[in-house]
Write a protein that holds these residues in place. Structure first.
Motif, PDB file in Angstrom:
ATOM      1  N   ASP A  66       0.771  -1.181  -0.142  1.00 58.02           N
ATOM      2  CA  ASP A  66      -0.008  -0.172   0.051  1.00 58.02           C
ATOM      3  C   ASP A  66       0.932   1.368  -0.005  1.00 58.02           C
ATOM      4  O   ASP A  66       2.006   1.027  -0.201  1.00 58.02           O
ATOM      5  CB  ASP A  66      -0.939  -0.035   1.034  1.00 58.02           C
ATOM      6  N   GLU A  67       0.484   2.360   0.179  1.00 58.37           N
ATOM      7  CA  GLU A  67       1.125   3.607   0.297  1.00 58.37           C
ATOM      8  C   GLU A  67       1.700   3.819   1.986  1.00 58.37           C
ATOM      9  O   GLU A  67       0.903   3.383   2.782  1.00 58.37           O
ATOM     10  CB  GLU A  67       0.159   4.687   0.057  1.00 58.37           C
ATOM     11  N   VAL A  68       2.618   4.423   1.906  1.00 59.58           N
ATOM     12  CA  VAL A  68       3.363   4.910   3.207  1.00 59.58           C
ATOM     13  C   VAL A  68       2.554   6.033   3.780  1.00 59.58           C
ATOM     14  O   VAL A  68       2.022   6.195   4.969  1.00 59.58           O
ATOM     15  CB  VAL A  68       4.841   5.121   3.439  1.00 59.58           C
ATOM     16  N   VAL A  69       2.688   6.829   2.973  1.00 58.23           N
ATOM     17  CA  VAL A  69       1.849   8.191   3.100  1.00 58.23           C
ATOM     18  C   VAL A  69       1.457   8.599   1.680  1.00 58.23           C
ATOM     19  O   VAL A  69       1.931   8.005   0.602  1.00 58.23           O
ATOM     20  CB  VAL A  69       2.627   9.659   3.636  1.00 58.23           C
ATOM     21  N   THR A  70       0.451   9.445   1.904  1.00 53.04           N
ATOM     22  CA  THR A  70      -0.402   9.768   0.371  1.00 53.04           C
ATOM     23  C   THR A  70       0.863  10.250  -0.485  1.00 53.04           C
ATOM     24  O   THR A  70       1.748  11.197  -0.320  1.00 53.04           O
ATOM     25  CB  THR A  70      -1.085  10.860   0.623  1.00 53.04           C
ATOM     26  N   VAL A 136      11.173   7.754   1.104  1.00 55.37           N
ATOM     27  CA  VAL A 136      10.325   7.416   2.278  1.00 55.37           C
ATOM     28  C   VAL A 136      10.725   5.986   2.808  1.00 55.37           C
ATOM     29  O   VAL A 136      10.914   5.830   4.027  1.00 55.37           O
ATOM     30  CB  VAL A 136       8.921   7.765   2.233  1.00 55.37           C
ATOM     31  N   PHE A 139      13.827   5.723   4.323  1.00 59.26           N
ATOM     32  CA  PHE A 139      14.148   6.421   5.750  1.00 59.26           C
ATOM     33  C   PHE A 139      13.456   5.485   6.740  1.00 59.26           C
ATOM     34  O   PHE A 139      14.043   5.240   7.632  1.00 59.26           O
ATOM     35  CB  PHE A 139      13.109   7.844   5.638  1.00 59.26           C
ATOM     36  N   VAL A 140      12.306   4.928   6.169  1.00 55.76           N
ATOM     37  CA  VAL A 140      11.666   4.105   7.215  1.00 55.76           C
ATOM     38  C   VAL A 140      12.627   2.862   7.864  1.00 55.76           C
ATOM     39  O   VAL A 140      12.801   2.630   8.928  1.00 55.76           O
ATOM     40  CB  VAL A 140      10.298   3.310   6.652  1.00 55.76           C
ATOM     41  N   THR A 183      14.076  14.750   2.315  1.00 63.07           N
ATOM     42  CA  THR A 183      12.974  13.942   1.608  1.00 63.07           C
ATOM     43  C   THR A 183      11.962  14.800   1.432  1.00 63.07           C
ATOM     44  O   THR A 183      11.163  14.797   0.271  1.00 63.07           O
ATOM     45  CB  THR A 183      12.500  12.693   2.656  1.00 63.07           C
ATOM     46  N   TYR A 187      10.315  16.134  -2.091  1.00 60.87           N
ATOM     47  CA  TYR A 187       9.032  15.819  -2.345  1.00 60.87           C
ATOM     48  C   TYR A 187       8.074  16.754  -2.856  1.00 60.87           C
ATOM     49  O   TYR A 187       7.399  16.871  -3.884  1.00 60.87           O
ATOM     50  CB  TYR A 187       8.150  15.011  -1.284  1.00 60.87           C
TER      51      TYR A 187
END
Lengths: 539, 120, 488
Positions: A66-70, A136, A139-140, A183, A187
């Motif tokens: 899925d998405e991490v963030v939008t 991202v 980074f996670v 990041t 973005y």
């Protein structure tokens, strides 16, 4: 380049994450617990290795979640650069696990369940870093790597280990913050943070140039913390208080190289060499790298504690990689990236040897190792071979990468870098030679004290000097030294247990193979593929 | 439409400011907990006065609609009734708490209580 | 869409709150059962309301059939739905914890239900005066619960909270009065339109805004209006501290966001750049000051309390920036912080009940004695730092993204630095919990008996939820349609 949907990148990340549960569950049965580690190490390497042939043929394995963030998809991609790092880390985890068993049991260390669980977690995070498809996701896993390695640094639970652990957290989280800020800037500026070979389009140029400069400075600075580029390096020597397998795999391979790898992603896949040349960010970074490897080598000369000397050597060698990336020329990129596996095999050997000496004799200080080659001939031979490789002697791993680095320096038209490399090679010999010489050609009684002092340049001011007056150089040690410990040669000549010895041989063997026949080893082909994808030039 | 907000004169505003000022000053300055609660009440009364006076129109009658004519805005009355109820319950709770504090420490003086608590 | 259930979810806990008091004539300790029935039922109703919001968009309901703007309107939109959900979840979760840990008197559960009613009311009301009433009901419930510790210290902390909190609510009321004087209406949507007519630069509009921010700032406990909070949290029973820390400041911050964004609207902030920067820096100051004060604490509950000061600074800054990304970040962080902070207090409670320790230096080595609770504490605390993929990171990401997009560089720097500021106190705590030399009380294994497996399971569940919610939080962004709430 074809993309293939596959669960294999995810599996590589998940294997050791699942193994953590098994390790925790088996905490009362050490043999079962270590079996879990070994099995998951083998499976992980198998999964990663199964992707290598495909990657070499231009296939990219992709797991979409899925998405991490939008706007930022959670996608794991096993491309050439990622597979380079993943193969390296997962392969070396196998000998390191064996070595860990020998080392931890040999020293009867406490908290072994936590140790093996954290180690598995660290490897999971490393795979995530390798296969991250955008900043991202990177980074996670970068942050998760910090969290999972903290218990390893602080493993000894002594005040020294705890303060090293806190320092480690502060430095690496600080770096993480810079990465996050960079990041966000990328973005906002480009509308995406996904890696694409040769750089994200529209990131630089026009009014955005200063934003791009700032973003590059933040990202490079953030990753440089883990890559231990000066002046952000000081956590690494302190972290040597950790058990030696940790220093070996994490602080010479996985953690520090995740910094170098992040930098490689930024240079190759976020900005792209051309854009970095355009914003003029390459040269300052390369200059910093040169400063680091010269300074770190000089400091290494003055360290009497073997692991600390190795730590400064690591700092120096990592900056070769950084310099290779920062020079932006195809040959230099090949050299820098190839130095990732080359240095890994060599430095792992050196750390394993230091650990073997520690397990058998409880000696950490070089000045007390005179004559040890007689007691542990195999170990010290491996040490000698690896240190020659570090210096860049032909037929060993370090030579090949340095050759390309030199070629890259010349093609960048900057002879200064080439001279710096050669000088650094000389310094390498200068700080490794005393160890090897002392081990084989001196005896305990006949050794003469080297004019090497483990002290600040310029001496200590009086208050501190008093503290050290009692010879309290305790940096990086475990337990007490055991004098006369090496007067009991058994039938193997007093070597450490096979659990310790075999991994040493595996690691040094890797270093030799890469040096003798680079073309037959996958690493070289992968590196060339990476550089070709980015620059379009076949090296 | 801002007509309903017009003030008939300044006396309410002045009273509002005075009451709120006296109330707040008492809350801050008084060492006695009961006096603090009294200060709180004065403060709130000032506030209620301000709210209810905002609906006042000079010469208008109460809002019992009976043909044409000027009526005051009834809404603030409703609000104030509610606010008074809230204020009463808060006062009741505050006094109940003060009784508990008194039982425990045997004093209503803020500084003494603090001393006893620090001494624990 | 209209939905009468919006009124029911407020009325149900209010009515239920009377039951334990009346029941006291016949039986002691029956309050918990009443509360469970009422709050589980309420959670189900809230679930149904939120579902109809998800499928049908913004809901509203005119109480008693009196037409808006004269009557009171209740509404549910993308800003309030997550808050409503977290109230439903946390109220039931904390209730389970107080089964063995908490005060068991009937009056305690009356207060608990009343507080819940207030929280729900603040969340769903669409009338600024009605909001005041619910804030005060929330306050009444919170003061009573904090005093339920039974000793003088908790009564005194509750009294201090009452005095400061009432002044805060009154300041809010003054702000409302000014807005009413300027416009003659109290309904949020109506007020919003008329404030725009009056003009955002008008003195009376600005004055009303200032009073409202100051008043709600006290309730949220933003620096320097936070002084009541550490005492209140550290003097109350752990179950109460968990509940109050999770929700009371949260709904106050929600109310602040609601008023800023839907009454005054981002247009007001754009028209008054000084006000908007003031608001953002107010939040940023709170982030820094709260963290620094947290580092200085020796008591774990006070440390957690000051940490809230810092985290709410982030939330308010997000509201102040006022673009879709930052507001979504604030909403996510409202939700996440409620779960994290509530569970952290409950975990601290487990440690305190088991070992009788409350100070930071006494925490040495506790994690080894209570591995599950210790691990939960570590996960929750690291999520608070903003370690991805936990939900603490997600909120921070969006607020930071909004700040950078809005060109608020200085605030963006503070937000990024807040990770390190939070790390300062979290690392100290974790280092001690895991590697410290255990004091006698801990080494003995603790004499406390009040810790049940259920309590540990609850905090472990919360820690798992905090991690699991992170990656899934972004999926709701579209459903919430915050752009619509912010007026396009």
């Amino acid at each position: 380049m074809t993309e293939v949907e596959s669960l294999r990148p995810l599996a590589a990340v998940a294997v050791s994450a699942v193994a953590i549960l098994g390790i925790l569950a088996a905490h009362r049965r050490p043999n079962l617990r270590e079996s879990v580690t070994l099995v998951s190490a083998t499976v992980m390497f198998g999964v990663v290795a199964s992707m290598v042939p495909g990657v070499l043929n231009g296939t990219v394995y992709v797991t979409r979640l899925d998405e991490v963030v939008t706007g930022v998809p959670f996608v794991l991609r096993a491309d050439a650069l990622g597979i380079l790092f993943a193969v390296l880390a997962s392969f070396l985890w196998i000998p390191t696990s064996l070595y860990s068993i020998g080392y931890m049991r040999g020293l009867d260390e406490g908290g072994q369940t936590r140790y093996f669980a954290s180690f598995a977690g660290a490897l999971s995070a490393t795979m995530g870093i390798a296969f991250a498809s955008n900043l991202v996701v990177l980074f996670v896993f970068y942050e998760l790597l910090t969290v999972s390695t903290y218990p390893l640094v602080a493993h000894d639970e002594t005040d020294e280990a705890r303060s090293a652990g806190r320092k480690y957290l502060a430095y690496t989280f600080g770096g993480g913050v810079a990465v996050l800020a960079g990041t966000v800037l990328v973005y906002v500026a480009a509308g995406t943070v996904g890696f694409s070979a040769g750089g994200i389009e529209g990131l630089t140029g026009g009014a955005g140039t200063n934003v791009a400069r700032l973003a590059f400075a933040l990202l490079a600075g953030g990753f440089a913390v883990k890559a231990a580029v000066m002046p952000l390096h000081s956590w690494l020597p302190d972290a040597m208080v950790a058990p030696t397998p940790v220093s070996g795999l994490l602080h010479a391979v996985a953690v520090v190289k995740s910094g170098a790898f992040g930098l490689a992603r930024v240079v190759l896949d976020v900005f792209g060499p051309d854009a970095i040349a355009e914003i003029g960010a390459g040269l300052p970074l390369a200059g910093l790298a040169v400063f680091t490897f010269i300074t770190a080598s000089v400091i290494a000369l003055r360290k009497d504690n073997l692991k600390r000397r190795l730590a400064y050597s690591t700092i120096a060698q990592l900056s070769y990689i950084v310099m290779g990336l920062a020079l932006l020329k195809p040959a230099a990129l090949v050299g820098g990236l190839l130095h990732v596996p080359a240095h890994a095999f060599m430095k792992l050997t050196l750390f394993f040897c230091a650990g073997a000496i520690h397990v058998e004799t409880h000696t950490d200080r070089i000045s007390r190792m005179a004559g040890i080659g007689r007691r542990m001939p195999v170990t010290m031979t491996a040490f000698g071979v690896a240190s020659l490789g570090m210096a860049g002697i032909p037929l060993l791993a370090g030579f090949v990468s340095k050759w390309y680095l030199l070629a890259g320096s010349f093609s960048a038209g900057n002879v200064v870098f080439a001279f710096a490399l050669l000088l650094s090679g000389v310094l390498n010999i200068a700080y490794f030679w005393p160890v090897v010489y002392g081990a084989f050609f001196e005896t305990r009684e006949g050794s003469d004290e080297k004019p090497v002092i483990d002290a600040n340049i310029g001496g200590y001011w009086s208050g501190v000097a008093d503290h050290y007056a009692g010879g309290a150089f305790t940096d990086g040690g475990h337990g007490d030294e055991d004098d006369g410990g090496w007067k009991k040669p058994g039938w193997r000549g007093g070597e450490a247990s096979p659990f310790v010895l075999v991994p040493i041989l595996v690691a040094v063997g890797g270093a030799v193979v890469i040096g003798v026949a680079p073309a037959t080893v996958y690493f070289f082909r992968i590196v060339r593929l990476v550089v070709e994808n980015v620059t379009g030039v076949a090296v | 439409m801002t007509g309903i907000g017009l003030f008939a004169g300044h006396q309410y505003q002045i009273a509002f400011v005075l009451l709120v000022g006296v109330g707040l000053y008492t809350m801050i300055d008084a060492k006695n907990l009961v006096k603090k609660v009294i200060g709180l009440n004065i403060f709130q009364v000032g506030l209620f006065l301000f709210l209810v006076s905002s609906g006042y129109l000079a010469g208008a009658g109460p809002a019992i609609i009976d043909g044409e004519g000027r009526y005051v805005n009834p809404l603030p009355h409703v609000l104030i009734l509610t606010a008074i109820v809230v204020g009463v319950s808060l006062t009741a709770l505050a006094l109940a708490l003060i009784i508990r504090v008194y039982d425990e420490y045997g004093t209503l003086d803020e500084e003494h209580i603090q001393e006893v608590m620090d001494g624990d | 869409m209209t939905d009468a259930l919006l009124g029911v979810v407020i009325a149900l806990p209010v009515i239920a709150s009377v039951v334990p008091l009346v029941a006291s004539f016949w039986r002691e300790e029956i309050g918990w059962y009443v509360a469970v029935v009422a709050l589980v039922l309420n959670a189900v109703l809230i679930g149904s309301v939120v579902r109809s919001f998800v499928s049908g968009g913004i809901l509203s309901h005119e109480v008693g059939g009196v037409a808006v703007p004269y009557g009171i309107e209740l509404a549910l939109d993308g800003l309030s739905a997550p808050v409503l959900v977290v109230i439903a979840v946390v109220s039931v979760g904390t209730l389970a914890y107080t089964r063995t840990a908490g005060p068991r008197s009937n009056s305690f559960y009356s207060g608990y239900l009343l507080l819940t009613a207030g929280l729900v009311g603040v969340t769903v009301t669409a009338d600024v005066f009605n909001l005041y009433v619910f804030i005060e009901i929330t306050g009444l419930g919170a003061y009573a619960l904090i005093a339920s510790g039974g000793d003088g210290r908790s009564a005194y902390a509750a009294l201090k909270y009452l005095l400061v909190g009432t002044v805060g609510a009154s300041l809010y009321l003054i702000g409302i009065a000014y807005a009413f004087v300027a416009t003659g209406t109290l309904n949020m949507a109506d007020l919003s339109a008329r404030l725009a007519d009056v003009g955002y630069g008008d003195t009376i509009v600005l004055a009303s805004f200032a009073f409202i921010i100051a008043g709600l700032g006290v309730k949220v406990a933003l620096f320097p209006l936070h002084t009541w909070q550490p005492d209140a949290y550290s003097a109350s029973p752990y179950g109460v501290a968990g509940y109050v820390s999770a929700l009371v400041s949260t709904v106050a911050a929600y109310a602040l966001g609601r008023v800023i964004l839907t009454v005054y609207t981002p247009g007001f902030l754009t028209a008054n750049p000084v006000v908007s920067s003031g608001l953002i820096y107010f939040g940023a100051l709170s982030i820094v000051a709260g963290s620094v004060l947290a580092v200085l604490q020796t008591d774990v509950r006070r440390l957690l309390a000051y940490s809230s000061v810092s985290q709410f600074g982030l939330i308010v800054a997000g509201f102040g920036i006022g673009n879709t990304a930052s507001v979504f970040g604030s909403v996510v962080h409202l939700f996440g912080h409620a779960v994290m902070k509530g569970a952290l207090f409950l975990t601290a409670g487990i440690i305190a009940y088991r070992f009788g320790v409350t100070r930071l230096d006494e925490y040495a080595g506790v994690a080894r004695r209570v591995p599950y609770a210790g691990a939960a504490f570590a996960v929750l605390a690291l999520s608070l730092v903003g370690v991805p993929p936990a939900i603490g990171f997600v909120g921070k990401w969006y607020v930071a993204l909004g700040a950078v997009r809005a060109g608020e560089t200085a605030v963006a720097v503070v937000i990024f630095a807040s990770t390190l500021l939070t790390l300062m106190y979290v690392a100290r705590l974790l280092d001690r919990m895991y590697y410290g030399e255990a004091p006698e009380a801990v080494a003995d294994g603790g004499g406390g008996t009040r810790v049940t497996r259920g309590m540990v399971a609850l905090v472990v569940l919360a820690s798992v939820a905090v991690v699991a919610l992170g990656p899934s939080a972004s999926a709701v962004q579209e459903t919430l349609a915050l752009g619509e709430v912010l007026g396009g």
